[in-house]
Design a protein around this motif. Structure first.
Motif, PDB file in Angstrom:
ATOM      1  N   THR A 175      20.110 -27.527 -36.727  1.00 18.74           N
ATOM      2  CA  THR A 175      19.855 -26.100 -36.525  1.00 18.74           C
ATOM      3  C   THR A 175      19.094 -25.839 -35.241  1.00 18.74           C
ATOM      4  N   PHE A 176      18.245 -26.774 -34.855  1.00 16.14           N
ATOM      5  CA  PHE A 176      17.335 -26.535 -33.739  1.00 16.14           C
ATOM      6  C   PHE A 176      17.866 -27.008 -32.388  1.00 16.14           C
ATOM      7  N   GLU A 177      19.052 -27.574 -32.360  1.00 14.18           N
ATOM      8  CA  GLU A 177      19.505 -28.229 -31.134  1.00 14.18           C
ATOM      9  C   GLU A 177      19.559 -27.285 -29.938  1.00 14.18           C
ATOM     10  N   ASN A 178      20.076 -26.095 -30.122  1.00 12.74           N
ATOM     11  CA  ASN A 178      20.301 -25.202 -28.988  1.00 12.74           C
ATOM     12  C   ASN A 178      19.426 -23.955 -29.005  1.00 12.74           C
ATOM     13  N   THR A 179      18.349 -23.964 -29.758  1.00 14.03           N
ATOM     14  CA  THR A 179      17.494 -22.781 -29.797  1.00 14.03           C
ATOM     15  C   THR A 179      16.685 -22.664 -28.507  1.00 14.03           C
ATOM     16  N   PRO A 180      16.362 -21.436 -28.091  1.00 12.07           N
ATOM     17  CA  PRO A 180      15.518 -21.284 -26.900  1.00 12.07           C
ATOM     18  C   PRO A 180      14.163 -21.960 -27.041  1.00 12.07           C
ATOM     19  N   LEU A 181      13.570 -21.940 -28.239  1.00 13.79           N
ATOM     20  CA  LEU A 181      12.274 -22.592 -28.405  1.00 13.79           C
ATOM     21  C   LEU A 181      12.389 -24.085 -28.158  1.00 13.79           C
ATOM     22  N   THR A 182      13.438 -24.712 -28.656  1.00 10.18           N
ATOM     23  CA  THR A 182      13.651 -26.129 -28.356  1.00 10.18           C
ATOM     24  C   THR A 182      13.818 -26.340 -26.856  1.00 10.18           C
ATOM     25  N   LYS A 183      14.546 -25.454 -26.220  1.00  8.59           N
ATOM     26  CA  LYS A 183      14.790 -25.594 -24.783  1.00  8.59           C
ATOM     27  C   LYS A 183      13.483 -25.554 -23.986  1.00  8.59           C
ATOM     28  N   VAL A 184      12.601 -24.601 -24.297  1.00  5.83           N
ATOM     29  CA  VAL A 184      11.388 -24.444 -23.483  1.00  5.83           C
ATOM     30  C   VAL A 184      10.279 -25.406 -23.883  1.00  5.83           C
ATOM     31  N   ALA A 185      10.341 -25.944 -25.111  1.00  3.98           N
ATOM     32  CA  ALA A 185       9.220 -26.741 -25.599  1.00  3.98           C
ATOM     33  C   ALA A 185       9.537 -28.214 -25.795  1.00  3.98           C
ATOM     34  N   LEU A 186      10.764 -28.552 -26.177  1.00  3.19           N
ATOM     35  CA  LEU A 186      11.025 -29.901 -26.666  1.00  3.19           C
ATOM     36  C   LEU A 186      12.211 -30.588 -26.007  1.00  3.19           C
ATOM     37  N   SER A 187      12.844 -29.975 -25.025  1.00  2.00           N
ATOM     38  CA  SER A 187      14.043 -30.578 -24.443  1.00  2.00           C
ATOM     39  C   SER A 187      13.680 -31.708 -23.486  1.00  2.00           C
ATOM     40  N   GLY A 188      14.663 -32.579 -23.268  1.00  2.00           N
ATOM     41  CA  GLY A 188      14.483 -33.727 -22.384  1.00  2.00           C
ATOM     42  C   GLY A 188      15.003 -34.974 -23.056  1.00  2.00           C
ATOM     43  N   GLY A 189      15.792 -35.754 -22.362  1.00  2.00           N
ATOM     44  CA  GLY A 189      16.441 -36.894 -22.991  1.00  2.00           C
ATOM     45  C   GLY A 189      17.593 -36.417 -23.848  1.00  2.00           C
ATOM     46  N   THR A 190      17.731 -36.966 -25.040  1.00  2.00           N
ATOM     47  CA  THR A 190      18.854 -36.615 -25.910  1.00  2.00           C
ATOM     48  C   THR A 190      18.357 -36.033 -27.223  1.00  2.00           C
ATOM     49  N   PHE A 191      19.128 -35.072 -27.756  1.00  2.00           N
ATOM     50  CA  PHE A 191      18.830 -34.475 -29.057  1.00  2.00           C
ATOM     51  C   PHE A 191      19.815 -35.036 -30.071  1.00  2.00           C
ATOM     52  N   HIS A 192      19.282 -35.449 -31.221  1.00  2.00           N
ATOM     53  CA  HIS A 192      20.108 -36.002 -32.289  1.00  2.00           C
ATOM     54  C   HIS A 192      19.857 -35.187 -33.559  1.00  2.00           C
ATOM     55  N   GLY A 193      20.857 -34.461 -34.010  1.00  5.89           N
ATOM     56  CA  GLY A 193      20.709 -33.650 -35.206  1.00  5.89           C
ATOM     57  C   GLY A 193      21.105 -34.413 -36.462  1.00  5.89           C
ATOM     58  N   ARG A 194      20.210 -34.431 -37.440  1.00  3.32           N
ATOM     59  CA  ARG A 194      20.492 -35.058 -38.733  1.00  3.32           C
ATOM     60  C   ARG A 194      19.956 -34.141 -39.834  1.00  3.32           C
ATOM     61  N   LEU A 195      20.737 -33.983 -40.893  1.00  6.17           N
ATOM     62  CA  LEU A 195      20.377 -33.033 -41.938  1.00  6.17           C
ATOM     63  C   LEU A 195      19.286 -33.558 -42.857  1.00  6.17           C
ATOM     64  N   THR A 196      19.374 -34.797 -43.286  1.00  6.74           N
ATOM     65  CA  THR A 196      18.407 -35.285 -44.271  1.00  6.74           C
ATOM     66  C   THR A 196      17.207 -35.933 -43.594  1.00  6.74           C
ATOM     67  N   GLY A 197      16.088 -35.866 -44.277  1.00 10.84           N
ATOM     68  CA  GLY A 197      14.894 -36.500 -43.759  1.00 10.84           C
ATOM     69  C   GLY A 197      15.058 -37.994 -43.618  1.00 10.84           C
ATOM     70  N   GLU A 198      15.737 -38.630 -44.570  1.00 10.05           N
ATOM     71  CA  GLU A 198      15.934 -40.077 -44.506  1.00 10.05           C
ATOM     72  C   GLU A 198      16.737 -40.461 -43.265  1.00 10.05           C
ATOM     73  N   ASP A 199      17.789 -39.687 -42.998  1.00 11.30           N
ATOM     74  CA  ASP A 199      18.592 -39.987 -41.801  1.00 11.30           C
ATOM     75  C   ASP A 199      17.770 -39.821 -40.525  1.00 11.30           C
ATOM     76  N   ARG A 200      16.897 -38.824 -40.505  1.00  8.24           N
ATOM     77  CA  ARG A 200      16.055 -38.630 -39.314  1.00  8.24           C
ATOM     78  C   ARG A 200      15.128 -39.813 -39.107  1.00  8.24           C
ATOM     79  N   MET A 201      14.521 -40.311 -40.194  1.00  8.86           N
ATOM     80  CA  MET A 201      13.605 -41.442 -40.058  1.00  8.86           C
ATOM     81  C   MET A 201      14.345 -42.678 -39.556  1.00  8.86           C
ATOM     82  N   ASP A 202      15.512 -42.932 -40.117  1.00 11.46           N
ATOM     83  CA  ASP A 202      16.261 -44.121 -39.722  1.00 11.46           C
ATOM     84  C   ASP A 202      16.695 -44.037 -38.258  1.00 11.46           C
ATOM     85  N   LEU A 203      17.151 -42.852 -37.848  1.00 11.42           N
ATOM     86  CA  LEU A 203      17.601 -42.701 -36.470  1.00 11.42           C
ATOM     87  C   LEU A 203      16.421 -42.711 -35.501  1.00 11.42           C
ATOM     88  N   ALA A 204      15.297 -42.153 -35.898  1.00 18.36           N
ATOM     89  CA  ALA A 204      14.119 -42.205 -35.031  1.00 18.36           C
ATOM     90  C   ALA A 204      13.722 -43.645 -34.747  1.00 18.36           C
TER      91      ALA A 204
END
Length: 400
Positions: A175-204
């Motif tokens: 949901t947050f990949e292309n939001t303006p807030l992400t762009k001004v605050a958190l962009s840089g490198g690559t964004f990886h979208g994952r729905l579940t918390g477990e998937d986010r932890m594993d990918l991180a």
């Protein structure tokens, strides 16, 4: 709550703006975290201002939206893993960080991502006036639209790290990949979208191993959502805390060598009772409305924009009506007191975004607006001000 007035003193002095416990800008605030980590990875022009932190080749920041220091300490049974890390906070001092003012998501994420205080990055509240249009702008939802690059022109620490050859990634909800807030605050490198918390932890964990020097950010939002809707001591909130505690442990157990994991938050939260004593309705209070053109901010951190020529009258009135429960300051007083960062770092482009009057709650009270802000006015849990429950956030550390 404010202390009752004595019989011979029915009109106590309002709270002085410089008596508010301002954030620890420059030594221990959220804005100091990424510059400190980046300096430890030899990113140019970065300074390590949180001196308790030891450099690591790989760094991961896991930001849990809404999990304040005081709420975490109050729930050891629901968060046994994070509780076991409390002594590790802030480089083993066992102390928290502060957010910034106001203690709200858009402001805090911008401080994290840019390494700048609110007076410099330019997101000084939940809703603020856009001086170019005269309209209130919601900086979380970015409505109405304005150019992200004009609103926040500085590069993020992630962008600077990426340019310096650090493997940089964000792992969050799609949901947050292309939001303006992400762009001004958190962009840089690559964004990886994952729905579940477990998937986010594993990918991180995978992304941390992707470079000899790595900077990875991941995020979980639902603790905040449960607090707003049900309160910070509800069964729903407790359930979200139990879940995210397991996520932190899952990530900690997968860290590649030479990694430091930091678990922090963007703000804490306080439950506010539903009665007229604790919820002052701006839409029904003629004194607070007098001379006000726009009401910005949120219930515990208000930006008040006066009609031309009325700012002094509005300041006087707000101090008389709520000055025992809120720190009420003029724009210049709030800046001079350091609410938005060092006074000399509040930029001209940001100055007029700040209210003519700024009100920050000390007690468990809100300035709601039942007609203008029906959804926000119905929230159980709230945040924004400079009390410990809102300002203090953990910086739990796990190293591999």
């Amino acid at each position: 709550m404010a202390q009752p007035a004595s019989a011979w003193d029915q009109h106590p002095e309002p709270l002085a703006p410089d008596s508010a416990p301002v954030p620890a800008y420059g030594t221990g605030s959220l804005a100091d975290l990424l510059p400190t980590l980046a300096a430890g990875m030899a990113v140019p022009d970065m300074t390590a201002t949180i001196r308790e932190l030891t450099p690591a080749d790989r760094n991961c920041v896991f930001l849990i939206d809404g999990l304040g220091w005081e709420q975490l300490k109050a729930h050891p049974d629901e968060a046994p893993f994070m509780t076991s890390l409390l002594s590790s906070s802030r480089g083993g001092t066992g102390q928290p960080l502060t957010t910034g003012f106001p203690a709200t998501t858009a402001t805090s994420l911008a401080s994290v991502g840019t390494g700048l205080p609110p007076g410099a990055h330019g997101l000084p509240g939940y809703t603020v006036r856009n001086p170019d249009t005269g309209e209130l702008m919601n900086q979380l939802r970015w409505q109405p639209w304005t150019s992200p690059a004009r609103w926040q022109p500085y590069p993020t620490i992630f962008q600077l790290a990426d340019r310096a050859g650090v493997h940089t990634a964000q792992v969050s909800s799609p949901t947050f990949e292309n939001t303006p807030l992400t762009k001004v605050a958190l962009s840089g490198g690559t964004f990886h979208g994952r729905l579940t918390g477990e998937d986010r932890m594993d990918l991180a964990a995978e992304q941390l191993a992707g470079g000899d020097r790595s900077l990875v950010y991941t995020y979980y939002a639902e603790v905040d959502g449960a607090g707003h809707r049900f309160g910070v001591d509800s069964d729903t909130w407790r359930g979200r805390l139990m879940y995210v505690d397991r996520l932190v442990q899952r990530l900690a157990e997968q860290l590649p060598p030479r990694t430091a994991l930091y678990v922090t938050a963007d703000h804490g939260m306080i439950d506010v009772p539903f009665d007229e004593q604790h919820r002052i309705d701006f839409d029904e209070d003629w004194e607070l409305r007098a001379g006000v053109a726009l009401l910005g901010g949120e219930g515990r951190a208000r930006h008040v924009y006066a009609v031309p020529g009325a700012s002094n009258d509005v300041l006087t009135c707000w101090r008389e009506v709520i000055g025992e429960q809120f720190w009420v300051a003029s724009r210049d007083e709030a800046i001079a007191a350091g609410w938005f960062g060092p006074p000399d770092r509040v930029e001209r482009r940001v100055y007029d975004r700040i209210g003519d009057v700024v009100a920050a709650a000390r007690d468990d009270v809100l300035i709601i607006a039942s007609e203008r802000e029906p959804k926000e006015s119905a929230m159980v849990g709230n945040h924004g001000s400079m009390t410990p429950a809102e300002q203090l956030v953990p910086l739990l550390e796990v190293r591999s």
